[in-house]
Structures are given as structure tokens and as C-alpha cells.
Design a protein around this motif. Sequence first.
Motif, PDB file in Angstrom:
ATOM      1  N   GLU A   1       0.882  -3.793 -18.399  1.00 40.35           N
ATOM      2  CA  GLU A   1      -0.276  -3.849 -17.498  1.00 40.35           C
ATOM      3  C   GLU A   1       0.007  -3.086 -16.215  1.00 40.35           C
ATOM      4  N   ALA A   2       1.248  -3.143 -15.756  1.00 39.96           N
ATOM      5  CA  ALA A   2       1.638  -2.357 -14.584  1.00 39.96           C
ATOM      6  C   ALA A   2       1.506  -0.863 -14.876  1.00 39.96           C
ATOM      7  N   VAL A   3       1.887  -0.455 -16.078  1.00 42.53           N
ATOM      8  CA  VAL A   3       1.743   0.946 -16.483  1.00 42.53           C
ATOM      9  C   VAL A   3       0.275   1.357 -16.446  1.00 42.53           C
ATOM     10  N   ILE A   4      -0.610   0.481 -16.912  1.00 38.49           N
ATOM     11  CA  ILE A   4      -2.044   0.774 -16.916  1.00 38.49           C
ATOM     12  C   ILE A   4      -2.560   0.955 -15.491  1.00 38.49           C
ATOM     13  N   VAL A   5      -2.143   0.060 -14.594  1.00 40.11           N
ATOM     14  CA  VAL A   5      -2.548   0.177 -13.189  1.00 40.11           C
ATOM     15  C   VAL A   5      -2.092   1.508 -12.615  1.00 40.11           C
ATOM     16  N   LYS A   6      -0.857   1.878 -12.894  1.00 38.38           N
ATOM     17  CA  LYS A   6      -0.313   3.132 -12.376  1.00 38.38           C
ATOM     18  C   LYS A   6      -1.045   4.341 -12.954  1.00 38.38           C
ATOM     19  N   VAL A   7      -1.380   4.290 -14.232  1.00 38.86           N
ATOM     20  CA  VAL A   7      -2.101   5.391 -14.873  1.00 38.86           C
ATOM     21  C   VAL A   7      -3.460   5.596 -14.212  1.00 38.86           C
ATOM     22  N   PHE A   8      -4.162   4.503 -13.957  1.00 37.95           N
ATOM     23  CA  PHE A   8      -5.491   4.601 -13.361  1.00 37.95           C
ATOM     24  C   PHE A   8      -5.460   5.121 -11.924  1.00 37.95           C
ATOM     25  N   ILE A   9      -4.427   4.730 -11.167  1.00 41.73           N
ATOM     26  CA  ILE A   9      -4.417   5.041  -9.735  1.00 41.73           C
ATOM     27  C   ILE A   9      -3.668   6.328  -9.403  1.00 41.73           C
ATOM     28  N   SER A  10      -2.649   6.660 -10.163  1.00 40.74           N
ATOM     29  CA  SER A  10      -1.783   7.783  -9.798  1.00 40.74           C
ATOM     30  C   SER A  10      -2.488   9.138  -9.760  1.00 40.74           C
ATOM     31  N   ASP A  11      -3.587   9.275 -10.532  1.00 40.14           N
ATOM     32  CA  ASP A  11      -4.287  10.564 -10.513  1.00 40.14           C
ATOM     33  C   ASP A  11      -5.119  10.738  -9.253  1.00 40.14           C
ATOM     34  N   ARG A  12      -5.223   9.666  -8.450  1.00 39.27           N
ATOM     35  CA  ARG A  12      -6.029   9.735  -7.222  1.00 39.27           C
ATOM     36  C   ARG A  12      -5.215   9.446  -5.966  1.00 39.27           C
ATOM     37  N   ILE A  13      -4.091   8.789  -6.135  1.00 36.95           N
ATOM     38  CA  ILE A  13      -3.323   8.323  -4.984  1.00 36.95           C
ATOM     39  C   ILE A  13      -1.915   8.890  -5.018  1.00 36.95           C
TER      40      ILE A  13
ATOM     41  N   SER B   1       7.492  -6.877  -0.289  1.00 33.62           N
ATOM     42  CA  SER B   1       6.665  -6.012   0.555  1.00 33.62           C
ATOM     43  C   SER B   1       6.261  -4.767  -0.226  1.00 33.62           C
ATOM     44  N   PRO B   2       4.957  -4.445  -0.249  1.00 37.74           N
ATOM     45  CA  PRO B   2       4.518  -3.256  -0.981  1.00 37.74           C
ATOM     46  C   PRO B   2       4.867  -1.970  -0.250  1.00 37.74           C
ATOM     47  N   ASP B   3       4.996  -0.881  -1.024  1.00 39.93           N
ATOM     48  CA  ASP B   3       5.130   0.434  -0.403  1.00 39.93           C
ATOM     49  C   ASP B   3       3.761   0.876   0.084  1.00 39.93           C
ATOM     50  N   LYS B   4       3.729   1.861   0.948  1.00 42.57           N
ATOM     51  CA  LYS B   4       2.464   2.389   1.439  1.00 42.57           C
ATOM     52  C   LYS B   4       2.161   3.716   0.761  1.00 42.57           C
ATOM     53  N   VAL B   5       0.887   3.898   0.411  1.00 40.99           N
ATOM     54  CA  VAL B   5       0.482   5.105  -0.305  1.00 40.99           C
ATOM     55  C   VAL B   5      -0.327   6.013   0.609  1.00 40.99           C
ATOM     56  N   ILE B   6      -0.468   7.250   0.167  1.00 43.79           N
ATOM     57  CA  ILE B   6      -1.280   8.233   0.877  1.00 43.79           C
ATOM     58  C   ILE B   6      -2.286   8.794  -0.117  1.00 43.79           C
ATOM     59  N   GLU B   7      -3.582   8.639   0.202  1.00 39.41           N
ATOM     60  CA  GLU B   7      -4.591   9.176  -0.698  1.00 39.41           C
ATOM     61  C   GLU B   7      -4.558  10.690  -0.669  1.00 39.41           C
ATOM     62  N   LYS B   8      -4.719  11.293  -1.832  1.00 34.52           N
ATOM     63  CA  LYS B   8      -4.609  12.748  -1.941  1.00 34.52           C
ATOM     64  C   LYS B   8      -5.618  13.467  -1.048  1.00 34.52           C
ATOM     65  N   ASN B   9      -6.814  12.856  -0.933  1.00 41.69           N
ATOM     66  CA  ASN B   9      -7.833  13.498  -0.105  1.00 41.69           C
ATOM     67  C   ASN B   9      -7.468  13.510   1.365  1.00 41.69           C
ATOM     68  N   ASP B  10      -6.540  12.607   1.726  1.00 39.94           N
ATOM     69  CA  ASP B  10      -6.142  12.503   3.125  1.00 39.94           C
ATOM     70  C   ASP B  10      -4.889  13.300   3.450  1.00 39.94           C
ATOM     71  N   LEU B  11      -4.284  13.927   2.422  1.00 33.46           N
ATOM     72  CA  LEU B  11      -3.069  14.687   2.660  1.00 33.46           C
ATOM     73  C   LEU B  11      -3.367  15.952   3.459  1.00 33.46           C
ATOM     74  N   PRO B  12      -2.500  16.338   4.368  1.00 32.39           N
ATOM     75  CA  PRO B  12      -2.725  17.563   5.135  1.00 32.39           C
ATOM     76  C   PRO B  12      -2.640  18.781   4.231  1.00 32.39           C
ATOM     77  N   ASN B  13      -3.429  19.784   4.531  1.00 33.29           N
ATOM     78  CA  ASN B  13      -3.399  21.019   3.770  1.00 33.29           C
ATOM     79  C   ASN B  13      -2.092  21.768   4.000  1.00 33.29           C
ATOM     80  N   GLU B  14      -1.547  22.265   2.890  1.00 31.23           N
ATOM     81  CA  GLU B  14      -0.290  22.980   3.030  1.00 31.23           C
ATOM     82  C   GLU B  14      -0.552  24.455   3.300  1.00 31.23           C
TER      83      GLU B  14
END
Length: 344
Positions: free
Chosen positions: A58-70, A331-344
Motif C-alpha cells: 500500500e505504501a508503494v501504491i501511495v508513492k506511485v500515485f504521488i511521485s509523478d507530481r511531487i 517525523s515526516p520528511d518535507k516534499v517540494i511540489e514540482k510546480n513550485d520548483l525554481p526554473n533551472e
Amino acid sequence: MSRRNKWVLTLMLLLGIAIFAFSLRDIKFSVLINDFVHINFWWFGVAILCMVLYLGLEAVIVKVFISDRIEGFTFKDALRIPMVEQLFNGITPFSSGGQPAQLIALMQTGVDAGKASSVLLMKFVVYQSMIVINFLIALVIGFNDIQDKLHALVWLVVFGFTIHLAVIVGLLMVMFWHAFTKKMVGVVLYPCRWFMKKDHFARMETNINSKIDSFYHESVRISGQGKLMLKVFVITFFQLMFYYLIPYFIMLSLGYTTANIVMVTSLHVLIVMVISLFPIPGGSGGAEYSFEMIFRSYISSNSKLVLAMILWRLLTYYFGMLTGLVAMVISPDKVIEKNDLPNE
């Protein structure tokens, strides 16, 4: 965890102890200990592994759903979600607290509430769909057997299936008939105006419509990713299979090596459906009764039957809540949404 939830958790633990004690009323404790000492711990270890794999997949499923966006969503973050879900499913009637708890756990990692809600709903759709499919297969295989053992309770199985199917139909309607579904929801909610203040009703209606819109947009986005959805369905199938196999390996550990894996697994699917209808958190009382009634003809020794029930309940219910307590202090890690990442 709030003080109220702590009290409920304590109450459920005490209730579990009381149910176990009641089940052991006609069994000598020394006999139970002797049966436990002589179980095959290798097979019992496989049963434990099945529960661990259930949570891990189930953790794998959560990661699959979120990793393509976060960006930066770790497996540790993903693993916290099913663990927290197990805890709050276990202390709330009809497992109603699992979804909100998962949402809060995802928000703690920095995932936007709207996106988190949509992902959890998509995960829920896949999970419920696989439950319905597995139930139909189990019903064909084990319905006559469970009918002979549970008599009137067999209709609870059918009723449980009807509820799960209705949930799936409702969610599919949101996905494919969005506008029509919103109108239907409006009609269903209209009588609530008679019992609620105008501003409270308006907030509730807005909140529900917002969730419907969010789920619809997420379903549109994900439905175009056929490979991702297929991957999630396959993982969910194996996740549930590991869970449904737990009683079979417990029976092997008790020496019942001639157990029919297909029938035992099918009967466990039906037991899970019965448990979902009991309003007491975790289906306490109903779960233990259903297990003993169904497996009585497979396990001849009364002491081993009760031991099998206790081991099954410890793995499928209390083990999950224990992992949830562990997750609450991590304690959870903190994520960065891809849309919020600075342009390289």
C-alpha cells in the motif's frame, strides 16, 4: 493523537482482551500455551510477512500515485500513510477515520490538501474495485460453505457487498458523469436544509462540491495514464492477496497442512466483508465470532481454533494499530511540489 482517540484506543484494547478472555472461558490456559509453543513458527512467520507486505505494498501504491507530481516524496513518507490508516481505521466505527487520518499525514509532508484528497480517493477507488472483484470470486467459491456456517449472517455478506458496490458506482459516476452526479448530490442533500442552518448547509454543500470537482479533475488526469493505473491495480491485487492468505498460513502453523488454500482464502474474503458491517471499531466481537464459526469445521481442536482466531486478530487488527502508533511518532520528511520548483 487527541485525548479522545487515546481513550478509544485504550477501550478497544480492553475490549479485545475481554473478547479473548471470553473465548478462552472453557479452555485451560496451560493447553493454550502448549498449543502455542508447538506451532510451526516458520509458517507463522510467513503469516506475519504477509501482513508486512500488505502494508508495504500500500505504501508503494501511495508513492506511485504521488511521485509523478511531487518531488522528494520518500518511501518513509509513503509507509506512514497505511500505518496511520490502520490505526484510525481500528478505532473508528466502519473504519471511517482512516481517510481523514491519511489526508492529515500527507499534508504533514507538505502535499497540498486538494491533491492529497484526490490521490487518496483514486487509491480508494482502486482498492474498493479490487475488493468487489475478489468478493465476487470468493462468493462463487465459498458462498454455500459460509451459508451452512453462518446461516442468517450470510445476508450480512450480501449486504456488505451491496454497500461496497454502491460506493464504487458512486465514485465511477463522479468520474464519468460529473455534472449529472453533482445534480443528484444536490437533490439528495436538499432535505438537509430543513434541519440545518442556512450558512452551515452552504458550507457543507460547497465542501462536498469541491471534493467532487477535485476528484473528477484528478480522475481525468490519471485516467489518461493507462500504465500507471494498470500498475496500481496489479499491486493492489497482490496486496489484498497477501492479506487474504494470512488465515491459511496460520492454519499451516497449527499443523493443518491439508487446508485448501483456495477455500480458506475465499472464506477470509467473506469474513472481511462481514466485519465491515459491524459498527463497533474493528468489527470487534463480530470478527472473532465470524472467524470461529467459519473455521470450526476446519480446525477440530477447540483450543487450536481459539488460538488461530487470536493469532489472526493480533496480526490483522492489533498489529496494524501498533504500526500506526509507531508512525505517529515518526517525523515526516518535507516534499517540494514540482510546480513550485525554481526554473533551472
